[in-house]
Design a protein around this motif. Structure first.
Motif, PDB file in Angstrom:
ATOM      1  N   THR A  28      -7.094  -3.028   2.365  1.00  0.00           N
ATOM      2  CA  THR A  28      -5.164  -3.844   2.170  1.00  0.00           C
ATOM      3  C   THR A  28      -4.745  -2.317   1.864  1.00  0.00           C
ATOM      4  O   THR A  28      -3.922  -1.773   1.617  1.00  0.00           O
ATOM      5  CB  THR A  28      -5.840  -3.837   0.435  1.00  0.00           C
ATOM      6  N   ILE A  29      -5.470  -1.011   1.025  1.00  0.00           N
ATOM      7  CA  ILE A  29      -4.320  -0.379   0.641  1.00  0.00           C
ATOM      8  C   ILE A  29      -3.541   1.213   2.297  1.00  0.00           C
ATOM      9  O   ILE A  29      -2.797   1.460   1.887  1.00  0.00           O
ATOM     10  CB  ILE A  29      -5.526   1.101   0.516  1.00  0.00           C
ATOM     11  N   ALA A  30      -4.864   0.294   3.399  1.00  0.00           N
ATOM     12  CA  ALA A  30      -3.328   0.841   4.511  1.00  0.00           C
ATOM     13  C   ALA A  30      -2.212  -0.048   4.864  1.00  0.00           C
ATOM     14  O   ALA A  30      -1.373   0.553   4.973  1.00  0.00           O
ATOM     15  CB  ALA A  30      -4.544   0.738   5.745  1.00  0.00           C
ATOM     16  N   GLY A  31      -2.493  -1.299   4.309  1.00  0.00           N
ATOM     17  CA  GLY A  31      -0.954  -2.221   4.596  1.00  0.00           C
ATOM     18  C   GLY A  31       0.004  -1.874   3.575  1.00  0.00           C
ATOM     19  O   GLY A  31       0.797  -2.137   4.174  1.00  0.00           O
ATOM     20  N   ALA A  32      -0.607  -1.046   1.777  1.00  0.00           N
ATOM     21  CA  ALA A  32       0.013  -1.359   1.297  1.00  0.00           C
ATOM     22  C   ALA A  32       0.961   0.367   1.277  1.00  0.00           C
ATOM     23  O   ALA A  32       2.126   0.128   0.930  1.00  0.00           O
ATOM     24  CB  ALA A  32      -0.690  -1.218  -0.624  1.00  0.00           C
ATOM     25  N   LEU A  33      -0.191   1.429   1.583  1.00  0.00           N
ATOM     26  CA  LEU A  33       0.529   2.422   2.751  1.00  0.00           C
ATOM     27  C   LEU A  33       1.811   2.198   3.346  1.00  0.00           C
ATOM     28  O   LEU A  33       2.623   2.784   3.264  1.00  0.00           O
ATOM     29  CB  LEU A  33       0.081   3.278   2.521  1.00  0.00           C
ATOM     30  N   PHE A  34       1.405   1.040   4.491  1.00  0.00           N
ATOM     31  CA  PHE A  34       2.837   0.860   5.721  1.00  0.00           C
ATOM     32  C   PHE A  34       3.739  -0.121   4.617  1.00  0.00           C
ATOM     33  O   PHE A  34       5.120   0.839   5.296  1.00  0.00           O
ATOM     34  CB  PHE A  34       1.321   0.074   6.105  1.00  0.00           C
ATOM     35  N   GLY A  35       3.410  -0.045   4.048  1.00  0.00           N
ATOM     36  CA  GLY A  35       4.654  -2.005   3.392  1.00  0.00           C
ATOM     37  C   GLY A  35       5.758  -0.449   2.819  1.00  0.00           C
ATOM     38  O   GLY A  35       6.657  -0.905   2.795  1.00  0.00           O
ATOM     39  N   GLY A  36       4.859   0.511   2.141  1.00  0.00           N
ATOM     40  CA  GLY A  36       5.565   1.144   0.822  1.00  0.00           C
ATOM     41  C   GLY A  36       6.173   1.919   1.480  1.00  0.00           C
ATOM     42  O   GLY A  36       7.497   2.621   1.438  1.00  0.00           O
ATOM     43  N   VAL A  37       5.759   2.776   2.722  1.00  0.00           N
ATOM     44  CA  VAL A  37       6.309   3.605   3.209  1.00  0.00           C
ATOM     45  C   VAL A  37       8.051   3.054   4.209  1.00  0.00           C
ATOM     46  O   VAL A  37       9.245   3.526   3.864  1.00  0.00           O
ATOM     47  CB  VAL A  37       5.504   4.729   4.074  1.00  0.00           C
ATOM     48  N   ALA A  38       7.579   1.307   4.779  1.00  0.00           N
ATOM     49  CA  ALA A  38       8.848   0.259   5.345  1.00  0.00           C
ATOM     50  C   ALA A  38       9.774   1.101   4.518  1.00  0.00           C
ATOM     51  O   ALA A  38      11.126   1.374   5.218  1.00  0.00           O
ATOM     52  CB  ALA A  38       7.989  -0.367   6.392  1.00  0.00           C
ATOM     53  N   VAL A  39       9.388   0.341   3.242  1.00  0.00           N
ATOM     54  CA  VAL A  39      10.502   0.382   2.388  1.00  0.00           C
ATOM     55  C   VAL A  39      11.393   1.360   1.991  1.00  0.00           C
ATOM     56  O   VAL A  39      12.707   1.278   1.329  1.00  0.00           O
ATOM     57  CB  VAL A  39      10.192  -0.947   0.933  1.00  0.00           C
ATOM     58  N   ALA A  40      10.358   2.276   1.526  1.00  0.00           N
ATOM     59  CA  ALA A  40      10.630   3.754   1.379  1.00  0.00           C
ATOM     60  C   ALA A  40      11.757   4.382   2.192  1.00  0.00           C
ATOM     61  O   ALA A  40      13.159   4.542   2.120  1.00  0.00           O
ATOM     62  CB  ALA A  40       9.764   4.340   0.950  1.00  0.00           C
ATOM     63  N   VAL A  41      11.809   3.713   3.800  1.00  0.00           N
ATOM     64  CA  VAL A  41      12.602   4.669   4.434  1.00  0.00           C
ATOM     65  C   VAL A  41      13.769   3.650   4.729  1.00  0.00           C
ATOM     66  O   VAL A  41      14.995   4.815   5.284  1.00  0.00           O
ATOM     67  CB  VAL A  41      11.386   5.401   5.711  1.00  0.00           C
ATOM     68  N   ASP A  42      13.563   2.594   5.388  1.00  0.00           N
ATOM     69  CA  ASP A  42      14.080   1.878   5.230  1.00  0.00           C
ATOM     70  C   ASP A  42      14.427   0.555   4.206  1.00  0.00           C
ATOM     71  O   ASP A  42      13.747  -0.558   4.539  1.00  0.00           O
ATOM     72  CB  ASP A  42      14.123   1.161   6.670  1.00  0.00           C
ATOM     73  N   PRO A  43      15.287   0.253   2.963  1.00  0.00           N
ATOM     74  CA  PRO A  43      15.740  -0.675   2.324  1.00  0.00           C
ATOM     75  C   PRO A  43      15.239  -2.163   3.160  1.00  0.00           C
ATOM     76  O   PRO A  43      15.728  -3.252   2.973  1.00  0.00           O
ATOM     77  CB  PRO A  43      16.455  -0.278   1.078  1.00  0.00           C
TER      78      PRO A  43
END
Length: 338
Positions: A119-134
């Motif tokens: 879950t943490i790995a997924g959350a990091l991926f999702g968070g970075v994706a939105v931060a880099v590309d809204p």
């Protein structure tokens, strides 16, 4: 009287060990049905141990050995004459909730840890994706109201003068409960794919959590975010993790690494734990659904965020206490008696 005690023990010890091994195997796999030969062997070993106990009782100097043999004979008597099916059919709801559920959770804590890491790995991926590309929100976010600007949504929610759930709070709560339980049971059942399906769904759920969190934090709306999510999410997200925990228990039994038993025996051995964790997750989601419908959907000025966050934190503390400490004394007492 036993004249040569050491010779007597040396001759009978292998039979006592064999009886103990059979009883331990039956305890670890309650669904196992004895073959006719095994049932006969169990009966012969029980009768022999009973006769040995009677002979040993005439020798007063070996108290420890006699007590050990008494426990062995008592276990064998309970297994043979106690009615295994009837004992298993008896269900005590409060004992299950207050002892079996938290103890099962702690016993399978390694599988929960793995679910948390995914879950943490997924959350990091999702968070970075939105931060880099809204614009990634268009793909990641599961609901339309999450795709827009968080600031606009917060302003709309805080200015609402009507109760949008008036008259159908119970219906909304029921829909949430059914949907979340279905998702959680799917995560669990996908453990039958040797855990691959469970990993993918847990990772996907983590992506959504990370994306939503980063989106609202970047918009400068942490109070709304935590006031909205904590009252129900502090129970809902762990419930999903408990469902994933059960899925990974199932997957581990499927893989059978280091376990020489057949797959059917491995699955039967973990069936109780899987069912218990599924029941616990379902109960948590019932509570989370009620909280989301009756509490989480109301924001300032109707409900101050500080109160909502405090209640969410309180729920989290109670949840940690329940799964971390409840039932320990009963379990330890049972282990000491056993």
């Amino acid at each position: 009287m036993i004249v040569d005690l050491s010779r007597f023990v040396a001759a009978e010890e292998p039979h006592w060990r064999r009886l103990d091994d059979m009883l331990s195997a039956l305890k670890s796999d309650p669904w196992h049905k004895l073959s006719l030969a095994e049932a006969r062997e169990l009966d012969v070993l029980y009768r022999r141990a009973s006769a040995d106990l009677a002979r040993l009782a005439t020798f007063s100097g070996e108290r420890d050995l006699r007590q050990r043999l008494e426990r062995l004979v008592a276990r064998a008597y309970a297994e043979i004459h106690g009615g295994r099916g009837e004992r298993r059919a008896r269900f005590r709801p409060w004992h299950w909730f207050s002892v079996t559920l938290p103890c099962t959770f702690r016993r399978q804590i390694g599988c929960l840890g793995f679910a948390v890491l995914v879950t943490i790995a997924g959350a990091l991926f999702g968070g970075v994706a939105v931060a880099v590309d809204p614009a990634a929100k268009q793909v990641i976010m599961p609901f339309p109201h999450l795709i827009g600007d968080p600031r606009e949504r917060v302003a709309e929610e805080e200015q609402a003068t009507e109760d949008r759930l008036a008259g159908h709070k119970a219906t909304f709560a029921g829909q949430l409960m059914v949907h979340n339980i279905q998702v959680t049971l799917t995560v669990l059942a996908l453990g039958m794919t040797w855990g691959v399906g469970t990993i993918l769904l847990v990772f996907s759920n983590g992506i959504m959590i990370g994306a939503i969190t980063v989106d609202y934090l970047m918009a400068g709306e942490p109070a709304f975010l935590f006031g909205w999510l904590l009252p129900h999410g502090i129970i809902e997200i762990p419930a999903m993790l408990v469902g994933a925990q059960a899925g990974f228990v199932l997957a581990r039994a499927m893989l059978g690494r280091g376990d020489g038993r057949r797959m059917g025996a491995r699955l039967r051995a973990v069936a109780d734990d899987v069912a218990t964790l599924a029941g616990g997750a379902a109960l948590m989601l019932v509570w989370a659904g009620a909280m989301e419908s009756y509490f989480s959907q109301y924001h300032e000025p109707v409900l101050p965020y500080a109160i909502k966050i405090a209640i969410g934190i309180g729920e989290g503390v109670l949840l940690v206490y329940f799964y971390g400490f409840v039932g320990r004394r009963s379990a330890e007492g049972k282990a000491a008696r056993g």
